[in-house]
Design an enzyme around this catalytic site. Structure first.
Site, PDB file in Angstrom:
ATOM      1  N   PRO A 292       5.329  10.473 -11.906  1.00 23.70           N
ATOM      2  CA  PRO A 292       4.205   9.967 -11.527  1.00 23.70           C
ATOM      3  C   PRO A 292       4.129   8.670 -12.176  1.00 23.70           C
ATOM      4  CG  PRO A 292       3.906  11.207 -13.605  1.00 23.70           C
ATOM      5  CD  PRO A 292       5.381  11.245 -13.185  1.00 23.70           C
ATOM      6  N   GLY A 293       3.371   7.797 -11.164  1.00 22.65           N
ATOM      7  CA  GLY A 293       3.313   6.132 -11.378  1.00 22.65           C
ATOM      8  C   GLY A 293       1.633   5.993 -11.179  1.00 22.65           C
ATOM      9  N   ARG A 294       1.188   5.892 -10.001  1.00 26.65           N
ATOM     10  CA  ARG A 294      -0.198   5.536  -9.758  1.00 26.65           C
ATOM     11  C   ARG A 294      -1.124   6.309 -10.677  1.00 26.65           C
ATOM     12  NH1 ARG A 294      -1.934   3.662  -4.572  1.00 26.65           N
ATOM     13  NH2 ARG A 294       0.126   4.583  -3.661  1.00 26.65           N
ATOM     14  N   TYR A 334      -1.899  -2.492   3.438  1.00 26.35           N
ATOM     15  CA  TYR A 334      -2.356  -1.349   3.752  1.00 26.35           C
ATOM     16  C   TYR A 334      -3.723  -0.950   4.141  1.00 26.35           C
ATOM     17  CZ  TYR A 334       1.653  -0.135   0.266  1.00 26.35           C
ATOM     18  OH  TYR A 334       2.550  -0.122  -0.296  1.00 26.35           O
ATOM     19  N   CYS A 360      -4.211 -19.261   3.264  1.00 28.51           N
ATOM     20  CA  CYS A 360      -4.502 -19.761   4.633  1.00 28.51           C
ATOM     21  C   CYS A 360      -3.887 -18.470   5.531  1.00 28.51           C
ATOM     22  CB  CYS A 360      -3.848 -20.953   4.999  1.00 28.51           C
ATOM     23  SG  CYS A 360      -4.634 -22.397   4.190  1.00 28.51           S
ATOM     24  N   TYR A 388       0.629  -1.094  -8.476  1.00 28.65           N
ATOM     25  CA  TYR A 388       0.995  -1.909  -7.257  1.00 28.65           C
ATOM     26  C   TYR A 388      -0.018  -3.048  -7.073  1.00 28.65           C
ATOM     27  CZ  TYR A 388       3.307   2.627  -6.666  1.00 28.65           C
ATOM     28  OH  TYR A 388       4.135   3.590  -6.844  1.00 28.65           O
TER      29      TYR A 388
END
Length: 432
Positions: A292-294, A334, A360, A388
């Site tokens: 697991p990360g998020r 995304y 810009c 992220y």
């Protein structure tokens, strides 16, 4: 005890109660976010130490004494303070580069609890991981397998290997973060996996220890995991008939978090379903590895940004802030949705704004069509930015990367200094 009773009638923060309103001011644990913004400037990433511990505890409670190794997917957030925190809690780590290996070692983590994933491992990275003594390599292709065999043999070592299998399962998530379909670049196709294992068994310097898959990220349902697991267990049965036995099964990570109105699955729900299937198929003896990360860091962090200008046009209203796509890439990359909250609630009529940065590019936006009661120089809080966020930031338009802060109760610690102009040009030189 903190008093949360004065929470104003606006959207409840993701990650609450670690991020909460008190007297119309948004706090991270016991620290006012406006105080952090004024003291340290913005853009500023703020993490809650208590939120990290709470997210980790959810996995530990879900394990219930079962044989599970949780390896934090550190590509989500690789700040050394975050890594040290998880290492201290007993986490393993999922890495995807030699740089991430160096970070894990610098944080004092146990390399024997590290799995090395990624499709493009270079020779020097393999050598470094073998020297460190990682738990295993998640090998993603036959060319990688042959290269690892050569590197390990030359070093006089045996590389523990888990082949990453692509089960061709739809994770029902954004196509950019879906990794388990046959058209994705990741892993070895499920119908070629048995022959790949036979090749691995024949190569010198290779020790087969497991099977691995990772089908995507921000997954909010159990069924994709169970579909992938079913295919992996069928593969394990076939391998056993060929005399190849495994010690662990790695199902990757990918549990989603709440950005808007999602209802993510809990680690307990996922593990209960997984072990029910493992036991029913006669594979309850296998060690389960999760990456697991998020779900460990996503709602443990926010991004603070200051409103520079409020621009009203015939077509749209823009809140122009000092954070940009170089600070938080997910919306531009995304079209990701992040909650936006005022650090200080104002008693005035809200206006619908697009929250945009100074870079810009028309893709430089953080949020669209948000009802915000704000003035210029107010601080906005971009929610669910612990995963992220900083790790994907860059220096486009010669913008220095943000500082990072860890809040711990009523205190805070700067865990990464804001980049200076000298940092930006370090390593550059003029022609003679």
């Amino acid at each position: 005890m903190t008093d949360y009773s004065s929470t104003p009638p606006i959207r409840h923060p993701a990650g609450a109660p670690h991020f909460h309103y008190q007297d119309n001011t948004l706090y991270a644990e016991g620290v006012r976010l406006t105080d952090l913004a004024h003291a340290l400037g913005t853009p500023l990433y703020v993490y809650s130490r208590a939120a990290l511990k709470t997210a980790w505890s959810a996995y530990q409670q879900a394990i219930k004494g079962r044989k599970v190794l949780v390896c934090y997917g550190m590509k989500a957030n690789s700040n050394l303070a975050v890594l040290r925190e998880f290492a201290g809690l007993g986490s393993g780590f999922d890495i995807v580069s030699g740089g991430e290996l160096a970070r894990v070692l610098a944080a004092g983590a146990d390399p024997s609890r590290v799995v090395f994933s990624g499709v493009g491992k270079q020779v020097w990275e393999m050598e470094a991981a073998l020297k460190a003594g990682v738990k295993c390599f998640n090998v993603e292709s036959l060319p990688e397998l042959r290269r690892l065999s050569g590197v390990a043999t030359a070093a006089g070592k045996r590389a523990a290997v888990s082949l990453r299998v692509n089960p061709d399962v739809d994770a029902q998530t954004h196509p950019y973060i879906s990794t388990g379909l046959k058209e994705n670049k990741f892993g070895i196709a499920i119908d070629q996996a048995a022959s790949a294992y036979e090749l691995a068994a024949s190569l010198p310097g290779i020790e087969i220890v497991g099977v691995d898959c990772h089908i995507g990220s921000q997954i909010t349902e159990v069924s994709p995991y169970l579909d992938a697991l079913d295919k992996l267990l069928t593969l394990i049965d076939r391998l056993k008939l060929r005399g190849i036995s495994l010690r662990h099964l790695d199902l990757g990570g990918g549990i989603g978090i709440r950005y808007d109105d999602e209802q993510p699955i809990s680690p307990s729900t996922l593990l209960d379903h997984i072990f029910a299937q493992l036991n029913a198929r006669g594979h309850g003896h296998l060690e389960l590895v999760l990456e697991p990360g998020r779900s460990l860091v996503g709602n443990a962090g926010v991004l603070l940004t200051t409103v520079e200008y409020l621009k009203h046009t015939e077509a749209r209203n823009f809140a122009i802030v000092d954070a940009a796509m170089n600070d938080l890439m997910r919306p531009a990359l995304y079209e990701a949705w992040h909650g936006v909250l005022p650090a200080l609630v104002r008693e005035q009529a809200p206006v619908v704004y697009d929250v945009v940065g100074p870079v810009c590019e028309s893709a430089d936006w953080l949020a669209r069509a948000r009802d915000l009661a704000i003035n210029e120089q107010d601080v906005l809080v971009i929610e669910s930015a612990g995963a992220y966020g900083f790790v994907m930031s860059g220096n486009y338009n010669s913008r220095g990367r943000a500082a990072e802060v860890m809040v711990d109760g009523g205190q805070y610690h700067v865990v990464r200094q804001r980049e200076s102009f000298e940092d930006l040009i370090r390593g550059e030189s003029f022609l003679p």
